[in-house]
Design an enzyme around this catalytic site. Structure first.
Site, PDB file in Angstrom:
ATOM      1  N   LYS A  51      43.663  35.345  50.571  1.00 33.11           N
ATOM      2  CA  LYS A  51      42.306  34.990  51.026  1.00 33.11           C
ATOM      3  C   LYS A  51      42.241  34.552  52.488  1.00 33.11           C
ATOM      4  CE  LYS A  51      41.057  32.616  46.706  1.00 33.11           C
ATOM      5  NZ  LYS A  51      41.127  31.520  45.739  1.00 33.11           N
ATOM      6  N   GLN A  95      42.393  25.308  45.759  1.00 33.45           N
ATOM      7  CA  GLN A  95      42.879  26.297  45.138  1.00 33.45           C
ATOM      8  C   GLN A  95      43.034  25.480  43.576  1.00 33.45           C
ATOM      9  OE1 GLN A  95      43.156  29.623  45.442  1.00 33.45           O
ATOM     10  NE2 GLN A  95      43.555  29.978  43.204  1.00 33.45           N
ATOM     11  N   ASP A 118      33.492  27.915  46.864  1.00 28.00           N
ATOM     12  CA  ASP A 118      33.717  28.329  45.754  1.00 28.00           C
ATOM     13  C   ASP A 118      32.621  27.941  44.628  1.00 28.00           C
ATOM     14  OD1 ASP A 118      36.095  29.507  45.032  1.00 28.00           O
ATOM     15  OD2 ASP A 118      37.453  27.543  45.094  1.00 28.00           O
TER      16      ASP A 118
HETATM   17  N1  GUN Z   1      42.060  29.514  40.465  1.00 30.46           N
HETATM   18  C1  GUN Z   1      41.736  30.602  39.934  1.00 30.46           C
HETATM   19  N2  GUN Z   1      40.553  31.167  40.429  1.00 30.46           N
HETATM   20  C2  GUN Z   1      40.072  30.394  41.426  1.00 30.46           C
HETATM   21  C3  GUN Z   1      39.121  30.538  42.296  1.00 30.46           C
HETATM   22  O1  GUN Z   1      38.185  31.357  42.176  1.00 30.46           O
HETATM   23  N3  GUN Z   1      39.082  29.359  43.283  1.00 30.46           N
HETATM   24  C4  GUN Z   1      39.874  28.417  43.187  1.00 30.46           C
HETATM   25  N4  GUN Z   1      39.879  27.596  44.258  1.00 30.46           N
HETATM   26  N5  GUN Z   1      40.962  28.210  42.345  1.00 30.46           N
HETATM   27  C5  GUN Z   1      41.199  29.391  41.507  1.00 30.46           C
END
Ligand code: GUN
Length: 283
Positions: A51, A95, A118
């Site tokens: 990211k 995350q 998100d």
């Molecule tokens: N863990 C697995 N997929 C994601 C996601 O799309 N965003 C976040 N923040 N954590 C995750």
């Protein structure tokens, strides 16, 4: 059989975002994303790295707050409160998964909904289910963007989703419903999974089990979207679908890697750009 090439589409989206960021820069605006990573789970570290790199490629400012596994929930909430107030930060992403001693709901609800890129805050979740504009979680958004790019019509289609998580399956079901598809959401307690998957015009799988979906479970000509990411003991990355056999049976299929994964990253960048535009429109 045609490949749904998420890697190529994600690249196009990144190019478009880069240009939009440059236009914002001329108005002295730089979109900013804050990522919070708790603990040292290698998969989470790898996602957070990807990211941050994608932000860099497109000119989005990003900062990663790394916190130890044993962090107190209160410290995490304080960091979020600080980021909510920070005018250089448009998007906040925690995350997941978080360590067991932390209440994930409390953390996600602490993020200001207008910075919730998100789309995990119940405010944005509710807006998706009501078919209102808001932040759509990156993976479901990436799936719909990919299908629309390939002109796959969704109205009236039988869509079967395997995996009912808050992150993928549930919001994806809402997006397909909003497109007038007929949606079946399968999960761990679903009886006779194959009976459902065989009815699917579009099958989306987000479970995290290699080879869960075999050729016998697919209707001829179906569209298969593999959202799983699994690392095998030999280091290979595979999805949840037995690709080599299933691909002979379907009309379209996403590869892993190179399908939904890159679309997830591109969608997160789109959400961050959207947050920056909404913030700066006010001034
Ligand atoms: N863990 C697995 N997929 C994601 C996601 O799309 N965003 C976040 N923040 N954590 C995750």
């Amino acid at each position: 059989m045609q490949i749904l090439d998420g890697k190529a589409l994600a690249q196009n989206i990144e190019n478009a975002i880069q240009q939009e960021v440059q236009i914002l820069n001329k108005r002295n605006v730089t979109p900013g994303l804050a990522v919070i990573l708790v603990g040292n789970d290698p998969a989470s570290q790898s996602y957070v790295n990807m990211k941050a790199k994608a932000c860099k490629r497109t000119g989005i400012y990003s900062i990663t707050h790394e916190m130890p596994e044993n962090i107190q929930q209160e410290s995490l909430l304080q960091t979020i409160a600080m980021l909510n107030q920070n005018p250089n930060i448009d998007g906040i992403l925690v995350q997941l998964p978080l360590p067991k001693h932390i209440n994930t709901t409390a953390v996600l609800e602490a993020i200001a909904p207008q910075k919730d890129v998100d789309g995990f805050h119940p405010f944005n979740m509710g807006r998706i289910f009501a078919n209102l504009d808001g932040f759509i979680p990156a993976t479901p958004l990436g799936v719909i963007t990919l299908l629309k790019h390939y002109n796959v019509s969704l109205q009236g289609k039988n869509v079967v989703i395997v995996g009912a998580s808050n992150i993928v399956g549930k919001p994806l079901s809402a997006l397909f419903l909003n497109e007038n598809a007929t949606v079946t959401l399968c999960h761990i307690y679903t009886q006779n999974l194959a009976k459902h998957t065989k009815e699917a015009d579009i099958l989306c799988v987000a479970v995290g089990k290699p080879n869960l979906i075999t050729k016998e479970m697919i209707k001829e000509g179906a569209i298969v979207v593999d959202i799983g990411i699994n690392k095998l003991s030999d280091g290979r990355i595979v999805g949840d679908v037995d690709f080599s056999n299933v691909s002979t049976q379907c009309s379209f299929i996403t590869p892993v890697p190179g399908g939904v994964g890159p679309m997830t990253i591109a969608s997160l960048l789109q959400n961050t750009l959207k947050a920056a535009k909404l913030r700066t429109k006010k001034y």
